[in-house]
Write a protein that holds these residues in place. Structure first.
Motif, mmCIF file in Angstrom:
data_model
loop_
_atom_site.group_PDB
_atom_site.id
_atom_site.type_symbol
_atom_site.label_atom_id
_atom_site.label_comp_id
_atom_site.label_asym_id
_atom_site.label_seq_id
_atom_site.Cartn_x
_atom_site.Cartn_y
_atom_site.Cartn_z
ATOM 1 N N LEU A 107 0.826 -1.206 0.000
ATOM 2 C CA LEU A 107 0.000 0.000 0.000
ATOM 3 C C LEU A 107 0.862 1.260 0.000
ATOM 4 O O LEU A 107 0.595 2.197 -0.749
ATOM 5 N N ALA A 108 1.920 1.279 0.794
ATOM 6 C CA ALA A 108 2.796 2.462 0.842
ATOM 7 C C ALA A 108 3.459 2.703 -0.518
ATOM 8 O O ALA A 108 3.511 3.837 -1.003
ATOM 9 N N GLU A 109 3.959 1.639 -1.150
ATOM 10 C CA GLU A 109 4.573 1.780 -2.476
ATOM 11 C C GLU A 109 3.540 2.223 -3.515
ATOM 12 O O GLU A 109 3.837 3.056 -4.377
ATOM 13 N N ALA A 110 2.339 1.663 -3.432
ATOM 14 C CA ALA A 110 1.282 2.006 -4.387
ATOM 15 C C ALA A 110 0.894 3.477 -4.267
ATOM 16 O O ALA A 110 0.683 4.154 -5.277
ATOM 17 N N LYS A 111 0.814 3.982 -3.039
ATOM 18 C CA LYS A 111 0.481 5.396 -2.844
ATOM 19 C C LYS A 111 1.557 6.289 -3.453
ATOM 20 O O LYS A 111 1.253 7.291 -4.101
ATOM 21 N N THR A 112 2.817 5.926 -3.259
ATOM 22 C CA THR A 112 3.919 6.702 -3.824
ATOM 23 C C THR A 112 3.854 6.674 -5.351
ATOM 24 O O THR A 112 3.991 7.714 -6.001
ATOM 25 N N LEU A 118 0.131 10.502 -10.925
ATOM 26 C CA LEU A 118 -0.863 11.576 -10.936
ATOM 27 C C LEU A 118 -0.204 12.924 -11.224
ATOM 28 O O LEU A 118 -0.701 13.703 -12.037
ATOM 29 N N ALA A 119 0.934 13.194 -10.601
ATOM 30 C CA ALA A 119 1.641 14.453 -10.845
ATOM 31 C C ALA A 119 2.059 14.568 -12.309
ATOM 32 O O ALA A 119 1.935 15.631 -12.923
ATOM 33 N N LYS A 120 2.515 13.480 -12.888
ATOM 34 C CA LYS A 120 2.918 13.471 -14.299
ATOM 35 C C LYS A 120 1.724 13.774 -15.197
ATOM 36 O O LYS A 120 1.813 14.593 -16.112
ATOM 37 N N ILE A 121 0.595 13.138 -14.930
ATOM 38 C CA ILE A 121 -0.608 13.336 -15.750
ATOM 39 C C ILE A 121 -1.153 14.750 -15.562
ATOM 40 O O ILE A 121 -1.554 15.404 -16.522
ATOM 41 N N LEU A 153 -5.683 3.579 -8.146
ATOM 42 C CA LEU A 153 -4.997 2.703 -7.198
ATOM 43 C C LEU A 153 -6.072 1.815 -6.603
ATOM 44 O O LEU A 153 -7.092 2.318 -6.123
ATOM 45 N N THR A 154 -5.886 0.503 -6.660
ATOM 46 C CA THR A 154 -6.886 -0.404 -6.094
ATOM 47 C C THR A 154 -6.215 -1.634 -5.507
ATOM 48 O O THR A 154 -5.092 -1.973 -5.882
ATOM 49 N N SER A 164 -2.764 -8.010 0.237
ATOM 50 C CA SER A 164 -1.806 -7.032 0.757
ATOM 51 C C SER A 164 -1.079 -6.327 -0.389
ATOM 52 O O SER A 164 -0.200 -5.514 -0.159
ATOM 53 N N LEU A 165 -1.486 -6.631 -1.630
ATOM 54 C CA LEU A 165 -0.872 -6.027 -2.801
ATOM 55 C C LEU A 165 -1.853 -5.096 -3.511
ATOM 56 O O LEU A 165 -3.066 -5.330 -3.492
ATOM 57 N N TYR A 166 -1.293 -4.068 -4.148
ATOM 58 C CA TYR A 166 -2.120 -3.043 -4.803
ATOM 59 C C TYR A 166 -1.647 -2.827 -6.234
ATOM 60 O O TYR A 166 -0.492 -3.047 -6.569
ATOM 61 N N VAL A 167 -2.594 -2.386 -7.052
ATOM 62 C CA VAL A 167 -2.369 -2.168 -8.469
ATOM 63 C C VAL A 167 -2.515 -0.671 -8.753
ATOM 64 O O VAL A 167 -3.400 -0.010 -8.201
#
Length: 174
Positions: A107-112, A118-121, A153-154, A164-167
């Motif tokens: 989750l922490a890596e996915a948020k980053t 998002l900033a790039k887009i 992010l989901t 425990s993994l996110y996409v």
């Protein structure tokens, strides 16, 4: 309440991945988006490829950019390649390109990763709004030149959210 959240989440994911069309007039969409679009003469595009094309045209252009055709776990065709320095898979429909990182994150890596993407887009297409902002299911949409860019992010387990993994992914829709 939990059942309602699951249904809303499934409908949002289905709309994001193009499983069914959104039946919303352009006037309604315009009213829903609080958008400060950056002025530009270009249309919605992914890696320089205009999204307003047929599936066959989009696939051909992605292949020209180095994407290769493979099959997913269910045997359905997808394209794999590199975007933003990451290995990604692409699902292509007429007027739609959906990109998802092949790597699944904590989750922490996915948020980053979500924030960086998002900033790039936003730097290219301007600002939009969150259509979902729960900690483990975020969708941010920007209306741009007759289309929508979505950053998502989901939880890997979309149905129950128990992984425990996110996409992290991005969608370009006409």
């Amino acid at each position: 309440m939990k059942r309602k959240r699951i249904i809303i989440s499934l409908l949002t994911v289905a709309a994001f991945w193009g499983i069914f069309p959104l039946y919303v007039s352009s006037r309604t969409m315009a009213e829903e988006f609080v958008t400060q679009v950056k002025p530009a003469s270009k249309q919605l595009e992914f890696m320089g490829i205009p999204v307003h094309q047929s599936k066959n045209q989009l696939v051909a252009q992605l292949k020209a950019k180095g994407f290769t055709e493979k099959k997913d776990a269910k045997g359905k065709p997808m394209l794999c390649g590199t975007y933003d320095g990451r290995q990604v898979k692409a699902k292509v429909f007429t007027y739609t390109i959906m990109i998802e990182d092949l790597k699944h994150y904590s989750l922490a890596e996915a948020k980053t990763r979500f924030e960086a993407l998002l900033a790039k887009i936003q730097s290219k297409y301007g600002t939009g709004r969150f259509t979902s902002k729960s900690p483990d299911f975020k969708v941010y949409e920007i209306k741009y030149q007759g289309g929508v860019v979505s950053v998502m992010l989901t939880n890997e387990d979309e149905m129950y959210g128990k992984s425990s993994l996110y996409v992290v992914g991005i969608g370009f829709h006409k």
